[in-house]
Design a protein around this motif. Sequence first.
Motif, PDB file in Angstrom:
ATOM      1  N   ILE A  12       0.869  -1.174   0.000  1.00  0.00           N
ATOM      2  CA  ILE A  12       0.000   0.000   0.000  1.00  0.00           C
ATOM      3  C   ILE A  12       0.909   1.228   0.000  1.00  0.00           C
ATOM      4  O   ILE A  12       1.709   1.429   0.902  1.00  0.00           O
ATOM      5  CB  ILE A  12      -0.922  -0.011   1.233  1.00  0.00           C
ATOM      6  N   GLY A  36      -0.530  -1.527  -4.486  1.00  0.00           N
ATOM      7  CA  GLY A  36      -1.818  -0.892  -4.253  1.00  0.00           C
ATOM      8  C   GLY A  36      -1.748   0.612  -4.391  1.00  0.00           C
ATOM      9  O   GLY A  36      -0.736   1.240  -4.082  1.00  0.00           O
ATOM     10  N   SER A  37      -2.852   1.180  -4.844  1.00  0.00           N
ATOM     11  CA  SER A  37      -2.973   2.628  -4.976  1.00  0.00           C
ATOM     12  C   SER A  37      -4.451   2.977  -4.903  1.00  0.00           C
ATOM     13  O   SER A  37      -5.317   2.113  -5.076  1.00  0.00           O
ATOM     14  CB  SER A  37      -2.381   3.098  -6.309  1.00  0.00           C
ATOM     15  N   ARG A  38      -4.748   4.228  -4.637  1.00  0.00           N
ATOM     16  CA  ARG A  38      -6.156   4.638  -4.685  1.00  0.00           C
ATOM     17  C   ARG A  38      -6.699   4.458  -6.104  1.00  0.00           C
ATOM     18  O   ARG A  38      -7.886   4.188  -6.282  1.00  0.00           O
ATOM     19  CB  ARG A  38      -6.287   6.100  -4.248  1.00  0.00           C
ATOM     20  N   ALA A  43      -1.417   2.034 -10.240  1.00  0.00           N
ATOM     21  CA  ALA A  43      -0.691   0.885  -9.698  1.00  0.00           C
ATOM     22  C   ALA A  43      -0.300  -0.088 -10.803  1.00  0.00           C
ATOM     23  O   ALA A  43       0.798  -0.665 -10.781  1.00  0.00           O
ATOM     24  CB  ALA A  43      -1.554   0.190  -8.643  1.00  0.00           C
ATOM     25  N   ASN A  68      -6.314  -0.309  -3.575  1.00  0.00           N
ATOM     26  CA  ASN A  68      -5.793  -0.715  -2.273  1.00  0.00           C
ATOM     27  C   ASN A  68      -6.530  -1.907  -1.658  1.00  0.00           C
ATOM     28  O   ASN A  68      -5.911  -2.891  -1.248  1.00  0.00           O
ATOM     29  CB  ASN A  68      -5.833   0.464  -1.298  1.00  0.00           C
ATOM     30  N   VAL A  78       0.751  -7.434   4.207  1.00  0.00           N
ATOM     31  CA  VAL A  78       0.534  -6.073   3.716  1.00  0.00           C
ATOM     32  C   VAL A  78       1.682  -5.191   4.185  1.00  0.00           C
ATOM     33  O   VAL A  78       2.029  -5.189   5.374  1.00  0.00           O
ATOM     34  CB  VAL A  78      -0.800  -5.500   4.232  1.00  0.00           C
ATOM     35  N   LEU A  80       2.726  -1.330   4.579  1.00  0.00           N
ATOM     36  CA  LEU A  80       2.288   0.071   4.549  1.00  0.00           C
ATOM     37  C   LEU A  80       3.500   0.938   4.247  1.00  0.00           C
ATOM     38  O   LEU A  80       4.420   1.037   5.051  1.00  0.00           O
ATOM     39  CB  LEU A  80       1.690   0.481   5.895  1.00  0.00           C
ATOM     40  N   VAL A  82       3.293   4.347   2.977  1.00  0.00           N
ATOM     41  CA  VAL A  82       2.610   5.583   2.592  1.00  0.00           C
ATOM     42  C   VAL A  82       3.187   6.761   3.371  1.00  0.00           C
ATOM     43  O   VAL A  82       3.779   6.585   4.436  1.00  0.00           O
ATOM     44  CB  VAL A  82       1.098   5.473   2.860  1.00  0.00           C
ATOM     45  N   LEU A  90      -6.123   6.877   5.960  1.00  0.00           N
ATOM     46  CA  LEU A  90      -6.028   5.766   5.010  1.00  0.00           C
ATOM     47  C   LEU A  90      -6.188   4.428   5.725  1.00  0.00           C
ATOM     48  O   LEU A  90      -6.942   3.561   5.280  1.00  0.00           O
ATOM     49  CB  LEU A  90      -4.689   5.808   4.271  1.00  0.00           C
ATOM     50  N   LEU A  94      -9.137   1.357   5.487  1.00  0.00           N
ATOM     51  CA  LEU A  94      -8.773  -0.007   5.094  1.00  0.00           C
ATOM     52  C   LEU A  94      -8.811  -0.988   6.261  1.00  0.00           C
ATOM     53  O   LEU A  94      -8.460  -2.166   6.088  1.00  0.00           O
ATOM     54  CB  LEU A  94      -7.363  -0.005   4.480  1.00  0.00           C
TER      55      LEU A  94
END
Length: 231
Positions: A12, A36-38, A43, A68, A78, A80, A82, A90, A94
Amino acid sequence: MSSTHRYTVAVIGGTGPQGKGLGYRFARHGHDIVLGSRAAEKAQTVAAEVNERLTDLPGAGTARGAANADAIAAADVVLLAVPYDGHDDLVTSLAEALAGKTVISCVNPLAFDKRGAHGQVIDAGEGSAAESAARIAPEATVVGAFHNVAAPALWGAEDFLDEDVIVVGDSVEGKQVAIDLAASVTDRPGIDGGKLRLARVLEPFTAVLISINRKYKTHSGIRVTGLDAPH
C-alpha cells in the motif's frame, strides 16, 4: 539467503519510491507483489515497470497493480509504505480489509525545516506510525520494519544491499514474516529489535540517515554488529 516461504505481499503506497523499491526487492527474490494505490490504473502502470525489471531474473516473482482494498484481499502480507500525512485516515478506511493480515509498517513520520530532517512527535512522544496503525486496525498483526532502507538503493542494480533490517513488534509470528522478507533485501534475515513501541526510535532515526546522506552524498543504512549469522 532469500526466504524459503513465498509470500504474496500487498504494497500500500506501491506507486511511491519506497513502496515500489521494496516491492521490487521482494519480487526480485521470489515473492509475488500486488502494488496498491487509490487508482488501480496508476498501480498497474508501476507494476509493469517493476515486471520489466524482473525479466530474465531466475526465480523472480510477479508484480501486478490493483486498488488498495483489492490488493489487500489478494495478499497474506501487507506493507504500509505511505506518507505519514494522511496515514491515519487511510488505515481507517482499510481497517476492515486489514483484519487478519500481517501488516508491516515502514512509515516514517518526518518533517523538514531549514535545519534539515527531523522526526515528528507522535502522541506526545508515546506513539509512532506503526502503533497508530495497530490501534486503528486492532484485528491486524502490525509490526515495524524497513524504516531505514533508502529508496534509491532499493531500486538500484545491486542484487542485495549491505545493511540490516531491524524488525519490531508485539507478535513473534508477525515479526518472523518481516524477518523472512528482509532476506530479499539484504540476503540475511532481519533482526528482532524488540516490541512495537520501539518503532518510536526506528521511525525518526531515518532523519539521522538523511542528514548523513546529505553530508556524505551517499545512501547510508544500518549494520548491527556482535551477532552471529544467521540472526
